[in-house]
Design a protein around this motif. Structure first.
Motif, PDB file in Angstrom:
ATOM      1  N   LYS A  46      23.747  79.711  33.826  1.00 20.94           N
ATOM      2  CA  LYS A  46      23.217  79.363  32.356  1.00 20.94           C
ATOM      3  C   LYS A  46      23.846  78.062  31.970  1.00 20.94           C
ATOM      4  O   LYS A  46      23.067  77.456  31.675  1.00 20.94           O
ATOM      5  N   SER A  47      24.670  77.762  32.030  1.00 21.79           N
ATOM      6  CA  SER A  47      25.845  75.959  31.892  1.00 21.79           C
ATOM      7  C   SER A  47      24.194  75.597  33.170  1.00 21.79           C
ATOM      8  O   SER A  47      24.556  74.159  32.665  1.00 21.79           O
ATOM      9  N   THR A  48      24.402  75.976  33.907  1.00 27.86           N
ATOM     10  CA  THR A  48      23.790  74.856  34.722  1.00 27.86           C
ATOM     11  C   THR A  48      22.605  74.226  34.328  1.00 27.86           C
ATOM     12  O   THR A  48      22.168  73.093  34.224  1.00 27.86           O
ATOM     13  N   MET A 173      25.216  73.913  23.053  1.00 21.25           N
ATOM     14  CA  MET A 173      26.874  74.553  23.319  1.00 21.25           C
ATOM     15  C   MET A 173      26.311  75.483  23.778  1.00 21.25           C
ATOM     16  O   MET A 173      25.919  77.176  23.984  1.00 21.25           O
ATOM     17  N   ASP A 174      28.211  75.659  25.218  1.00 20.67           N
ATOM     18  CA  ASP A 174      28.416  76.202  25.839  1.00 20.67           C
ATOM     19  C   ASP A 174      29.299  77.207  26.086  1.00 20.67           C
ATOM     20  O   ASP A 174      30.397  76.574  25.730  1.00 20.67           O
ATOM     21  N   GLU A 175      28.837  78.676  25.389  1.00 15.93           N
ATOM     22  CA  GLU A 175      30.261  79.974  24.711  1.00 15.93           C
ATOM     23  C   GLU A 175      30.943  78.329  23.791  1.00 15.93           C
ATOM     24  O   GLU A 175      32.417  78.681  23.706  1.00 15.93           O
ATOM     25  N   PRO A 176      30.739  78.307  22.941  1.00 14.93           N
ATOM     26  CA  PRO A 176      31.742  77.621  21.905  1.00 14.93           C
ATOM     27  C   PRO A 176      32.669  78.060  21.466  1.00 14.93           C
ATOM     28  O   PRO A 176      33.202  77.412  20.673  1.00 14.93           O
TER      29      PRO A 176
END
Ligand code: ATP
Ligand code: MG
Length: 253
Positions: A46-48, A173-176
């Motif tokens: 996901k982050s990648t 937004m990555d797990e904000p």
């Protein structure tokens, strides 16, 4: 039915770090002025994927990317846009709030200075960005205070203010909210819902409740692939793939 406009998309994207393939044949679309949740077990990419949209792998020497990333109809790689231009149009907010070791005011004005926004416009944009990120009332009397002395939730809203000050079109937004308490999380969710009036939002989350509360669309990833994507209600209530059903019902992940 009104056709929704696709703001951001990836077509047949493959990504390797060294020999290891992390993303496999990713096809995904993010509708304009909607919230899309990216869900899937830890390590699925996901982050990648999110970082690839922001050209953040450009400086990773062993990263190799194939396929197309499109903002409207413009290629994010190999086209007219520099990485800096891509990052101006596609902002990013991270899991851990990362304010600069500067004052509240300077955190927001920093990007404006770098991007050559005329000095006489800067103050107004700072104020507006803090208002739009629902932080203004809490900080208006102490704009010179170091940002690191804000609470975690306030720091995250400051990072959002810093991002929207540059008027991006998309916010990733990555797990904000993963480091935040329920009240701060509720504030950020309210803010995200408000922001979608103007911005296209993609949010990575491990919270199935959060995805269902705020996302119009949900994309489920597993082992580097997109297994299923569609309206959030369909993904959660009527998934087409067994893997999706198992994940959203908490049977693994
Ligand atoms: N710079 C890198 N070099 C090598 N491998 C990497 C790099 N960044 C990520 N990876 C690997 O890519 C895979 C996907 O990682 P990624 O961070 O995208 O997962 P994720 O879905 O965001 O997981 P989480 O939910 O835990 O945040 C993992 O196996 C990770 O080890
Ligand atoms: Mg991640």
């Amino acid at each position: 039915m009104i056709q929704e406009k696709i703001k951001l998309a990836a077509h047949d994207v493959n990504l390797w770090f060294g020999q290891k393939q992390i993303l496999k044949h990713i096809d995904v679309t993010f509708p304009e002025r909607k919230i899309t949740a990216l869900i899937g077990p830890s390590g699925c990419g996901k982050s990648t994927l999110l970082r690839a949209f922001n050209r953040m792998h450009d400086l990773v020497p062993d990263a190799r990317i194939e396929g197309r990333f499109l903002l409207d109809n413009t290629d994010l790689y190999g086209g007219p846009l520099s990485a800096t231009q891509v990052r101006q149009r596609i902002g990013m907010v991270f899991q851990k709030a990362n304010p600069f070791p500067k004052s509240i005011y300077d955190n927001v004005v920093y990007g404006l200075k770098i991007n050559g926004v005329p000095k006489e416009q800067q103050h107004e944009i700072v104020v507006r960005s803090l208002q739009e990120s629902y932080l203004w009332e809490e900080v208006k009397d102490e704009l010179n205070k170091p940002a690191v002395r804000l609470s975690g939730g306030q720091q995250q809203r400051l990072c959002i203010a810093r991002t929207i000050a540059l008027r991006p079109e998309v916010i990733l937004m990555d797990e904000p909210c993963s480091a935040l308490d329920p009240i701060s999380t509720a504030k950020i969710e309210e803010l995200i819902l408000k922001l979608k009036e103007e911005y296209t939002i993609v949010i990575v989350t491990h919270s199935m409740q959060q995805a269902q509360r705020i996302a119009d669309k949900t994309v489920f990833m597993y082992l580097g692939e997109v297994v299923e994507q569609g309206p959030t209600a369909s993904i959660f209530n009527n998934p087409q793939q067994e893997l999706t059903a198992n994940y959203v019902h908490g049977r693994f992940g």
